[in-house]
Design a protein around this motif. Structure first.
Motif, PDB file in Angstrom:
ATOM      1  N   ILE A 325       0.776  -1.162  -0.082  1.00  0.00           N
ATOM      2  CA  ILE A 325       0.166  -0.142   0.039  1.00  0.00           C
ATOM      3  C   ILE A 325       0.732   1.191  -0.100  1.00  0.00           C
ATOM      4  CG2 ILE A 325      -1.828  -1.124   1.158  1.00  0.00           C
ATOM      5  CD1 ILE A 325      -1.133   0.267   3.592  1.00  0.00           C
ATOM      6  N   THR A 326       2.015   1.069   0.225  1.00  0.00           N
ATOM      7  CA  THR A 326       2.940   2.200   0.437  1.00  0.00           C
ATOM      8  C   THR A 326       3.664   2.616  -1.054  1.00  0.00           C
ATOM      9  OG1 THR A 326       4.986   0.991   1.074  1.00  0.00           O
ATOM     10  CG2 THR A 326       3.765   1.853   2.856  1.00  0.00           C
ATOM     11  N   GLN A 327       3.787   1.804  -1.982  1.00  0.00           N
ATOM     12  CA  GLN A 327       4.213   1.592  -3.320  1.00  0.00           C
ATOM     13  C   GLN A 327       3.371   1.426  -4.212  1.00  0.00           C
ATOM     14  OE1 GLN A 327       8.135  -0.201  -3.803  1.00  0.00           O
ATOM     15  NE2 GLN A 327       7.917  -1.499  -1.872  1.00  0.00           N
ATOM     16  N   ASP A 328       2.320   0.765  -4.202  1.00  0.00           N
ATOM     17  CA  ASP A 328       1.404   0.524  -5.300  1.00  0.00           C
ATOM     18  C   ASP A 328       0.093   1.185  -4.893  1.00  0.00           C
ATOM     19  OD1 ASP A 328       3.451  -1.322  -6.395  1.00  0.00           O
ATOM     20  OD2 ASP A 328       2.803  -2.738  -4.975  1.00  0.00           O
ATOM     21  N   GLU A 329      -0.595   1.589  -5.881  1.00  0.00           N
ATOM     22  CA  GLU A 329      -2.028   2.043  -5.891  1.00  0.00           C
ATOM     23  C   GLU A 329      -3.071   1.059  -6.042  1.00  0.00           C
ATOM     24  OE1 GLU A 329      -2.826   4.940  -9.036  1.00  0.00           O
ATOM     25  OE2 GLU A 329      -1.219   6.442  -8.126  1.00  0.00           O
TER      26      GLU A 329
END
Length: 364
Positions: A325-329
């Motif tokens: 969730i911090t890197q991927d939408e």
């Protein structure tokens, strides 16, 4: 739609086109009616004319939509441009049908008056807001929504009644009637659900007592004629409309839904991962569960031909459990249960609904 003499097309500056651009006079209305994209462009052109916009506002004349920017062929660009122009000119033809200028002309649209907000309650306590729509078959009227709106064991969501709103005056959209419906009768669930070889189907049908409806109710239900004749009619990338009440948001003055634009994101007619739904690509939110997933039938409407095809019932957003969730939408994908399940849920055999039979399965 009546044909009209085509004027010379214009470029972005309103001047005559460059040499080699096909002329719009080469095409007939039938070309546009048989292609969903062209039919939509034709509709947008007609709306622009009704709004009083200049014909030069055709978006296909913008530089970003021309072949040099898109890489498409000159002929395809010209066809798309001409579809918009044809729709625009149709509103300037005296013999053409007048565009609706009041609510009276729009009450036939099921996407507006066949969709309702579904509020759930446990006693006097308000629980949630969702979406639903009306479906009529053999004189019987049903409210269709997601099954998890009415009951969801994992989240312990167990409402005992719902409320829906129905317009009562096509000339005054602020005039409404609220209908409260109990979800249990004699200790049994009043709604009907089904399962197939892939498991439970997240769609529910709740029959509505017509005598409880307001006598002057403005209600336009979907029906069997709105279901598609075959899965080969649509393919990946085709445009969809999903009217509903995301996060409970809507026109609070006129109590009309809002519409999300979407597209088919998986092979239509194929059960995604073996279950009875297909994927849509759209920005969706909580509160949209139970919304109808619609596709336009085309710009030309014949006798008995509805404006919309009912392809599915929106259920939930899809995501990857392993997504960072911090890197991927979020994927932005959603599941829509194939609408032909409504034939199962609203069928009657020997006084019983089809989901009471073993092995009921009409999913694709």
């Amino acid at each position: 739609m009546p044909s009209s003499q085509s004027d010379p097309p214009f470029d972005d500056e309103g001047m005559a086109p460059a040499k080699g651009v096909p002329s719009s006079s080469q095409h007939s209305p039938a070309l546009f009616a048989d292609n969903g994209e062209y039919a939509e462009l034709e509709r947008q052109g007609a709306k622009a004319a009704v709004r009083g916009e200049d014909m030069a506002s055709n978006p296909m004349r913008n530089s970003v939509n021309q072949p040099e920017a898109t890489g498409e062929s000159l002929q395809r660009w010209a066809d798309r441009r001409d579809a918009w122009d044809h729709g625009y000119r149709s509103q300037l033809t005296p013999a053409g049908p007048p565009a609706p200028t009041s609510c009276d002309g729009r009450v036939q649209d099921e996407a507006l008056f066949g969709v309702t907000r579904v509020l759930t309650f446990q006693g006097r306590n308000s629980l949630s807001s969702a979406s639903g729509f009306f479906f009529e078959r053999d004189g019987r009227l049903f409210l269709i929504t997601s099954r998890h709106v009415l009951f969801d064991a994992p989240s312990r969501h167990t409402p005992d009644r719902i409320e829906i709103e129905i317009h009562t005056d096509p000339g005054d959209l602020t005039s409404l009637s609220t209908l409260s419906i109990l979800l249990h009768r004699g200790g049994l669930a009043a709604w009907h659900q089904a399962r197939d070889g892939g498991g439970d189907i997240d769609v529910a049908a709740l029959e509505i007592d017509r005598s409880a409806l307001p006598a002057d109710g403005v209600l336009r239900a979907f029906g069997v004629t709105h279901l598609t004749a075959g899965f080969d009619m649509f393919e990946v990338g085709d445009s969809l409309a999903i009217p509903g009440f995301p996060l409970g948001f809507f026109d609070t003055v006129h109590h009309l839904p809002v519409v999300r634009q979407a597209s088919i994101a998986s092979c239509y007619g194929v059960r995604f991962q073996g279950q009875g739904f297909f994927l849509t690509d759209a920005r969706m939110h909580r509160g949209s569960s139970g919304s109808p997933v619609l596709a336009r039938t085309g710009a030309v409407r014949g006798a008995g031909r509805p404006r919309w095809f009912l392809l599915g019932v929106h259920s939930s957003r899809m995501d990857m459990a392993t997504r960072d969730i911090t890197q991927d939408e979020s994927l932005g994908l959603n599941c829509a249960w194939y609408a032909d399940i409504l034939l199962t849920l609203t069928d009657r055999e020997d006084g019983r609904l089809a989901d009471e039979r073993d092995g009921a399965d009409k999913s694709p």
